[in-house]
Design an enzyme around this catalytic site. Structure first.
Site, mmCIF file in Angstrom:
data_model
loop_
_atom_site.group_PDB
_atom_site.id
_atom_site.type_symbol
_atom_site.label_atom_id
_atom_site.label_comp_id
_atom_site.label_asym_id
_atom_site.label_seq_id
_atom_site.Cartn_x
_atom_site.Cartn_y
_atom_site.Cartn_z
ATOM 1 N N ASP A 127 -10.392 -1.338 3.690
ATOM 2 C CA ASP A 127 -10.062 0.068 3.958
ATOM 3 C C ASP A 127 -10.451 1.019 2.828
ATOM 4 O O ASP A 127 -10.891 2.142 3.070
ATOM 5 C CB ASP A 127 -8.575 0.217 4.319
ATOM 6 C CG ASP A 127 -7.646 -0.522 3.370
ATOM 7 O OD1 ASP A 127 -8.127 -1.061 2.354
ATOM 8 O OD2 ASP A 127 -6.437 -0.584 3.650
ATOM 9 N N ARG A 135 -6.756 -0.368 14.639
ATOM 10 C CA ARG A 135 -7.504 0.734 15.232
ATOM 11 C C ARG A 135 -8.870 0.271 15.718
ATOM 12 O O ARG A 135 -9.505 -0.551 15.075
ATOM 13 C CB ARG A 135 -7.694 1.866 14.218
ATOM 14 C CG ARG A 135 -6.405 2.531 13.766
ATOM 15 C CD ARG A 135 -6.668 3.358 12.522
ATOM 16 N NE ARG A 135 -5.492 4.047 12.030
ATOM 17 C CZ ARG A 135 -4.563 3.492 11.266
ATOM 18 N NH1 ARG A 135 -4.653 2.222 10.903
ATOM 19 N NH2 ARG A 135 -3.522 4.196 10.854
ATOM 20 N N SER A 176 -8.628 -5.558 5.723
ATOM 21 C CA SER A 176 -8.100 -5.163 4.420
ATOM 22 C C SER A 176 -7.208 -6.205 3.762
ATOM 23 O O SER A 176 -6.000 -6.001 3.575
ATOM 24 C CB SER A 176 -7.386 -3.823 4.560
ATOM 25 O OG SER A 176 -8.281 -2.903 5.122
HETATM 26 P P1 ADP Z 1 -2.023 0.660 7.695
HETATM 27 O O1 ADP Z 1 -3.430 1.108 7.916
HETATM 28 O O2 ADP Z 1 -1.837 -0.150 6.481
HETATM 29 O O3 ADP Z 1 -1.351 0.150 8.902
HETATM 30 P P2 ADP Z 1 -1.186 3.395 7.605
HETATM 31 O O4 ADP Z 1 -2.114 4.090 6.714
HETATM 32 O O5 ADP Z 1 -1.228 3.670 9.060
HETATM 33 O O6 ADP Z 1 -1.196 1.893 7.228
HETATM 34 O O7 ADP Z 1 0.276 3.661 7.097
HETATM 35 C C1 ADP Z 1 1.333 3.020 7.698
HETATM 36 C C2 ADP Z 1 2.407 2.793 6.672
HETATM 37 O O8 ADP Z 1 2.604 3.952 5.887
HETATM 38 C C3 ADP Z 1 3.716 2.501 7.342
HETATM 39 O O9 ADP Z 1 3.924 1.120 7.447
HETATM 40 C C4 ADP Z 1 4.726 3.115 6.403
HETATM 41 O O10 ADP Z 1 5.090 2.185 5.431
HETATM 42 C C5 ADP Z 1 3.975 4.227 5.733
HETATM 43 N N1 ADP Z 1 4.269 5.510 6.390
HETATM 44 C C6 ADP Z 1 3.676 6.025 7.478
HETATM 45 N N2 ADP Z 1 4.198 7.219 7.789
HETATM 46 C C7 ADP Z 1 5.141 7.483 6.881
HETATM 47 C C8 ADP Z 1 6.038 8.558 6.641
HETATM 48 N N3 ADP Z 1 6.097 9.619 7.430
HETATM 49 N N4 ADP Z 1 6.851 8.454 5.601
HETATM 50 C C9 ADP Z 1 6.824 7.386 4.793
HETATM 51 N N5 ADP Z 1 6.017 6.354 4.959
HETATM 52 C C10 ADP Z 1 5.180 6.383 5.980
HETATM 53 MG MG MG Z 2 -5.127 1.557 7.112
#
Ligand code: ADP
Ligand code: MG
Length: 511
Positions: free
Chosen positions: A231, A109, A178
């Site tokens: 994070d 992001r 992170s």
């Molecule tokens: P990051 O910042 O670590 O990329 P996010 O907070 O965006 O993570 O979360 C992404 C992760 O969360 C995905 O890889 C998935 O494993 C899990 N995730 C996201 N949406 C869902 C959902 N609707 N149901 C289950 N797990 C989810």
């Molecule tokens: Mg994140």
């Protein structure tokens, strides 16, 4: 003549009927035996993954003990309990325009945040999300950081074009990175190791901010890294900006981690740490927590052995979004090998991470009476078709067991932090109650939470929230609030960049 023929036909029919029913009975016996075998697999899973409240309390205690050990000496625990050099959390007085980068999982992001100098429920910000190209996770640091810097440069150009504001001072950035980092100041630090599937060897041991700064100058972007955080620290910062009772933050997304506000004098391994506030945010790196009380299954052992970081991040591998779907896949594979209720074993069942956690959540939360979503995902993703309803129900049950365990363990971790800082109601009047306040009134405690697993997976969230209440008991739980901080890791980085901008002075001293 005719009579004999008729008799012969009748006899023949009887023999055939007998044979058919014998086959049918044998088939039923076989299918019952098959069914019993998969039910046994499920029961073994349930037993090994059990999280009765007594077990969770042992995990709570183990977490608090490991926190102490990690603060007492370097390498004293699997919990690294890393210094963040963040000693003051945002309170709303921050002012100016700040950028942030959030890297550390599935998504990447870029943000821009406008701060008005007074607390606002609606922080003005724009976010640009994109998935990290898979190949960059295992390439070189130069490739990864050049990609990041060029995305940032494009974003800056678009934003500044839109706002038509001339640039008054040098741009400043909060960088959320992170992965475990040994901080050397609030704005610099060295990568200890990769997690969550990243593996860029030339990066380990190097200064993360420097890598980004170099990439930005290569790309011709003029920007200063004012804060380097992870994070969980960003989420704590945003939580505290909105609500000053926020004392800890937890991430449950691709990976999992937590941080909290600690007294500087409790960080024994860092004698002579002076901060103006008398406190410091400690990055627990709780993904690496381990305890013999954790309910581990053979699927966890196998998943760990197959991972690029075996014997590492044990808690994370039982809890976070990167892994839950793959635990479910392993259970289905085992069932498919033990019996043919899933038909001939699909080759897809051998493909690691093919069943992503969001798909697992969709199956778990399928509320159609004939479990249509389960059937569709089994067919489209795992290439298993014509699965009877009874077996589809079994798949939902597997998802439930795996998610329930994950959520309840995360809850135990949270209560472990509360116990360490005396907010779990067990420390008696002095620690958890309002100082000088009326007796019996407990202090309000807010824990900020962020991450797609918690925000996107309703069943996970329900199980976690319920387990916190169950462990603490209603009397204490009513004073503990779990608050979602959407995009906290990124917005919080911008807030910390503001409070550590070039114009402000560094307040942390190491004697
Ligand atoms: P990051 O910042 O670590 O990329 P996010 O907070 O965006 O993570 O979360 C992404 C992760 O969360 C995905 O890889 C998935 O494993 C899990 N995730 C996201 N949406 C869902 C959902 N609707 N149901 C289950 N797990 C989810
Ligand atoms: Mg994140």
């Amino acid at each position: 003549g005719m009579g004999r023929v008729a008799l012969g036909v009748a006899l023949g029919c009887a023999v055939v009927t007998c044979a058919i029913s014998a086959v049918m009975v044998a088939g039923r016996v076989r299918s019952r035996r098959r069914w019993r075998r998969v039910v046994r697999v499920l029961e073994e899973l349930e037993e090994a993954a059990a999280t009765a409240v007594g077990r969770l309390r042992q995990v709570v205690d183990a977490m608090a003990v490991e926190m102490h050990a990690g603060l007492a000496s370097e390498g004293g625990s699997k919990l690294k309990m890393l210094l963040t050099f963040v000693d003051n959390l945002p309170n709303g007085s921050e002012k100016g325009t700040y950028y942030a980068l959030d890297l550390g999982g599935t998504n990447f992001r870029v943000l821009r945040v406008q701060l008005r100098g007074q607390r606002s429920d609606n922080l003005e910000h724009t976010v640009d999300r994109q998935a990290i190209p898979q190949h960059l996770m295992t390439s070189t640091s130069k490739e990864l950081f050049d990609f990041i810097a060029s995305s940032l440069k494009k974003f800056v150009a678009e934003e500044e074009n839109l706002s038509e504001l001339s640039q008054v001072k040098r741009r400043e950035l909060g960088f959320t990175f992170s992965f475990p980092v040994r901080q050397t100041s609030v704005s610099s630090g060295i990568l200890i190791k990769w997690t969550k599937g990243f593996a860029i060897d030339d990066m380990v041991g190097r200064d993360v901010s420097e890598c980004l700064s170099h990439a930005m100058s290569r790309g011709g972007l003029d920007m200063r890294v004012a804060a380097l955080i992870n994070d969980s620290v960003g989420t704590l910062a945003l939580g505290h900006y909105h609500d000053e009772d926020t004392v800890a933050a937890v991430i449950i997304g691709t990976g999992t981690n937590a941080c909290y506000l600690e007294r500087a004098d409790a960080i024994i391994k860092c004698q002579g740490l002076l901060t103006t506030s008398g406190g410091m945010v400690v990055n627990m790196e709780w993904g690496n927590f381990w305890s013999s009380h954790l309910p581990r299954t053979s699927y966890d052992t196998d998943l760990d052995a197959d991972s690029p970081n075996p014997n590492d991040q044990g808690f994370e591998k039982m809890i976070s979004g990167m892994y839950l779907g793959d635990i479910v896949r392993r259970v289905i594979l085992r069932m498919s090998q033990e019996s043919d209720i899933f038909g001939p074993t699909s080759s897809k069942l051998f493909v690691r991470f093919i069943l992503r956690t969001p798909l697992m959540a969709e199956m778990h939360e399928d509320d159609s009476p004939d479990l249509r979503v389960v059937a569709k995902i089994l067919r489209d993703t795992l290439e298993i078709s014509d699965v009877p309803l009874k077996v589809r129900k079994l798949v939902v049950k597997i998802c439930d067991v795996v998610t329930r365990r994950a959520a309840r363990l995360a809850a135990a971790g949270i209560v472990g932090i509360l116990k360490k800082i005396g907010r779990d109601g067990s420390g008696g009047i002095t620690s958890a109650r309002v100082k000088g306040g009326s007796q019996g009134k407990m202090r309000r405690t807010v824990v900020a939470i962020e991450g797609g697993l918690y925000t996107g997976y309703g069943m996970f969230r329900e199980y976690l929230d319920a387990a916190v209440r169950e462990i603490l008991g209603e009397d204490v739980a009513q004073h503990v609030i779990l608050k979602v901080m959407e995009d906290g890791s990124g917005i919080g980085a911008a807030l910390l960049a503001a409070s550590h901008s070039a114009s402000s002075v560094d307040s942390v001293q190491l004697l």
